[in-house]
Design a protein around this motif. Structure first.
Motif, PDB file in Angstrom:
ATOM      1  N   ARG A  67      -0.573   7.303   4.373  1.00 23.69           N
ATOM      2  CA  ARG A  67       0.122   6.333   5.242  1.00 23.69           C
ATOM      3  C   ARG A  67      -0.547   4.963   5.151  1.00 23.69           C
ATOM      4  O   ARG A  67       0.120   3.930   5.123  1.00 23.69           O
ATOM      5  N   CYS A  68      -1.863   4.966   5.104  1.00 23.31           N
ATOM      6  CA  CYS A  68      -2.610   3.704   4.994  1.00 23.31           C
ATOM      7  C   CYS A  68      -2.251   2.984   3.687  1.00 23.31           C
ATOM      8  O   CYS A  68      -2.030   1.772   3.685  1.00 23.31           O
ATOM      9  N   CYS A  71       1.275   1.573   4.002  1.00 23.41           N
ATOM     10  CA  CYS A  71       1.297   0.388   4.871  1.00 23.41           C
ATOM     11  C   CYS A  71       0.771  -0.840   4.136  1.00 23.41           C
ATOM     12  O   CYS A  71       1.331  -1.926   4.255  1.00 23.41           O
TER      13      CYS A  71
END
Length: 81
Positions: A67-68, A71
């Motif tokens: 997810r990082c 993003c």
């Protein structure tokens, strides 16, 4: 033996230092974490491979890491517009 410092338990994006690190990271090398002694951990997507393998034991943070990355990539794409 050399004593090492533990990495931070959490590196929150709302932290100004973390935001600055992410903003200054090259597009081809997104930051995936902060290691012991404050060492930046990133993946060089151009030099290494366009593929990503997330390998860790249960509770190792695989979804959080991916997810990082997503993003940071989205942030970079928006910044270019």
């Amino acid at each position: 033996m050399k004593k090492t410092h533990k990495p931070p338990a959490r590196a929150l994006f709302k932290d100004p230092k973390v935001r600055e690190l992410v903003a200054n990271a090259p597009e081809s090398a997104p930051i995936i974490g902060i290691g012991s002694g404050g060492r930046i951990i990133s993946i060089d997507l151009d030099a290494d491979s366009p593929r990503i393998l997330a390998n860790a034991s249960t509770g190792g943070g695989k979804p959080v890491t991916l997810r990082c990355l997503a993003c940071q990539i989205l942030h970079e794409l928006r910044r270019r517009r």
